[in-house]
Design a protein around this motif. Structure first.
Motif, PDB file in Angstrom:
ATOM      1  N   ASP A  17      -1.362  10.968  -7.059  1.00  0.00           N
ATOM      2  CA  ASP A  17      -2.159  11.742  -6.113  1.00  0.00           C
ATOM      3  C   ASP A  17      -3.429  11.027  -5.670  1.00  0.00           C
ATOM      4  OD1 ASP A  17      -0.345  13.832  -6.072  1.00  0.00           O
ATOM      5  OD2 ASP A  17      -1.324  14.900  -7.711  1.00  0.00           O
ATOM      6  N   ASN A  18      -4.050  10.296  -6.555  1.00  0.00           N
ATOM      7  CA  ASN A  18      -5.300   9.611  -6.234  1.00  0.00           C
ATOM      8  C   ASN A  18      -5.028   8.178  -5.819  1.00  0.00           C
ATOM      9  OD1 ASN A  18      -6.906  11.887  -6.946  1.00  0.00           O
ATOM     10  ND2 ASN A  18      -6.659  11.341  -9.105  1.00  0.00           N
ATOM     11  N   ARG A  80       5.590   9.356  -0.101  1.00  0.00           N
ATOM     12  CA  ARG A  80       5.133  10.662  -0.579  1.00  0.00           C
ATOM     13  C   ARG A  80       5.612  11.787   0.344  1.00  0.00           C
ATOM     14  NH1 ARG A  80       0.929  11.217  -4.145  1.00  0.00           N
ATOM     15  NH2 ARG A  80       0.065  12.956  -2.939  1.00  0.00           N
ATOM     16  N   GLU A 288       0.424  14.887   4.130  1.00  0.00           N
ATOM     17  CA  GLU A 288       0.466  13.417   4.068  1.00  0.00           C
ATOM     18  C   GLU A 288       0.263  12.869   5.478  1.00  0.00           C
ATOM     19  OE1 GLU A 288       0.385  11.957   1.266  1.00  0.00           O
ATOM     20  OE2 GLU A 288       0.846  13.755   0.088  1.00  0.00           O
TER      21      GLU A 288
END
Length: 335
Positions: A17-18, A80, A288
Motif C-alpha cells: 500500500d505504501n 494494483r 488507483e
C-alpha cells in the motif's frame, strides 16, 4: 517450483500500500532481469526493435514493449488496479475472464497476478499483434510452468479482434503514450467496448487530456505541481464518454468522428504562465491513479509558447483523430 516463488517474491513490492520509491525501482529492475533471464532470448535486434505500423496507430516493437517495466509507477498502478478489479469480480462470479489486449512479450501487468488468484476461477486471454512478442510469451509461460492455468495466447490486431461468446469481465489495454499519441489505445478501447457486456470493466477506466498552463522557473522556487494549472478537459477515454460519441458521431461503419472542442483562455488567466501544455491523467481502477508527471504516460506535452506580456485571449481548437498516427489535433488562435 522456484521460478514461481521468485516471481511472487519479486513482485510483492508492487502490491504494497505504501510507496517506497527506492524499493519500487529496485523491484522493477529485478522483475525485468528475472523475465529476461527466463525468456533466454535476445530482444535488442532488428526484429525486436521493429514497430508494426497500422492504419489506426502503431504497435510497439518487442524490445520497446519490454522496456515499459522501467516505468515503475505505471507498472505498480496497473498491477494494483487489475488485482483489485479481479478481486471485486470474483466476489460476484464463480469464474471470470480477463482479456489483456497488447500483452507484449511478458504480459507484464498480469503475470504477477496469475499465481495470486485461484487457477480454476480466472481465465486469461493474452492478445498481441506481434508474433515475436508472443513467441517469447509462450516460452515464458512454459518456463514458469503455467500450463495448468487457463491461459490462451492469441496473435491478432486488437482493433479487429472479435470477442468470443465467453465475453471478458475485465479488459486491460495499456497501449498508449502521453497525450494518447501514436499508439492504438483509443481505437482498441472503442472496438472492444462495442462488443463487451455493459458491466465489463475496462482498465484503465478513464484517461483525460486537458489543456493546461506551465510556468517558467526553477523547481526550487515552488513545488513541481505548482508549475502547472489545469484549465479544462478536452478529450476523455472512458465507457461513458465514448458511448456518447458512438451514439451521436458514428457516420459510417468503423468511422468515428470525435467532437471538436473550443477553449478560450482570457489574458488574466494566462498571466504568469509561459507555455500552453497538454496534460494527461489516468484513472486505472477505483482509487488507483497515475497523476500528472508520475509516469512517462502522464508527462506534460508543450504545445505552444505564450507571448510575454500577452494582452489578448488565446483560443485552443482541438479534436482527437484516429489515423496512422493518432493524436489530439489542435490549432491556436490569438485574439
Amino acid at each position: 517450483m522456484q521460478e514461481q516463488k521468485d516471481l511472487i517474491r519479486i513482485t510483492e513490492e508492487f502490491l504494497t500500500d505504501n510507496i517506497d520509491y527506492q524499493k519500487l525501482r529496485k523491484a522493477a529492475e529485478e522483475y525485468k532481469t528475472f523475465l529476461y533471464q527466463l525468456c533466454s532470448c535476445e530482444l535488442d535486434n532488428e526484429t525486436g526493435r521493429s514497430d508494426i505500423q497500422l492504419s489506426s496507430g502503431k504497435a510497439l516493437g518487442t524490445f520497446w514493449a519490454a522496456l515499459c517495466i522501467d516505468d515503475f509507477i505505471r507498472t505498480r498502478q496497473f498491477i494494483r488496479g487489475i488485482d483489485q478489479a479481479i478481486r471485486e469480480k470474483r466476489q460476484h462470479n464463480d469464474s471470470i475472464h480477463v482479456l489483456y489486449a497488447g500483452s507484449g512479450p511478458f504480459a507484464t501487468l498480469i503475470l504477477p497476478l496469475i499465481l495470486r488468484h485461484p487457477k480454476e476461477r480466472v481465465k486469461y486471454t493474452l492478445l498481441d499483434i506481434n508474433p515475436f512478442s508472443l513467441e517469447i510469451l509462450n516460452r515464458l509461460i512454459a518456463r514458469l510452468e503455467l500450463q495448468e492455468y487457463k491461459l490462451e495466447v492469441i496473435c491478432a490486431d486488437a482493433t479487429q479482434y472479435q470477442l468470443s461468446s465467453d465475453t471478458p469481465d475485465i479488459i486491460v489495454s495499456e497501449t498508449m503514450q502521453n497525450a494518447l499519441a501514436k499508439e492504438q489505445q483509443v481505437p482498441i478501447f472503442i472496438h472492444l467496448m462495442k462488443q463487451a457486456k455493459p458491466d465489463t470493466v475496462f482498465i484503465p477506466e478513464k484517461i483525460e487530456l486537458s489543456i493546461g498552463l506551465q510556468k517558467d522557473g526553477d523547481l526550487l522556487e515552488f513545488p513541481f505541481l505548482e508549475q502547472y494549472k489545469k484549465v479544462d478537459t478536452v478529450f476523455e477515454v472512458s465507457k461513458e464518454a465514448l458511448h456518447l460519441v458512438l451514439q451521436s458521431k458514428e457516420t459510417a461503419p468503423g468511422e468515428i468522428i470525435f467532437p471538436e472542442n473550443s477553449l478560450t483562455l482570457e489574458k488574466h488567466v494566462l498571466k504568469d504562465y509561459s507555455q500552453l501544455v497538454l496534460l494527461t491523467e489516468i484513472k486505472v481502477f477505483c482509487n488507483e491513479r497515475i497523476n500528472l508527471n508520475e509516469s512517462g504516460l502522464t508527462t506534460p506535452l508543450i504545445i505552444d509558447n505564450i507571448p510575454e506580456n500577452v494582452n489578448q485571449s488565446i483560443t485552443v481548437l482541438s479534436q482527437y483523430k484516429i489515423c496512422t498516427e493518432p493524436k489530439l489535433d489542435y490549432q491556436i488562435v490569438v485574439g
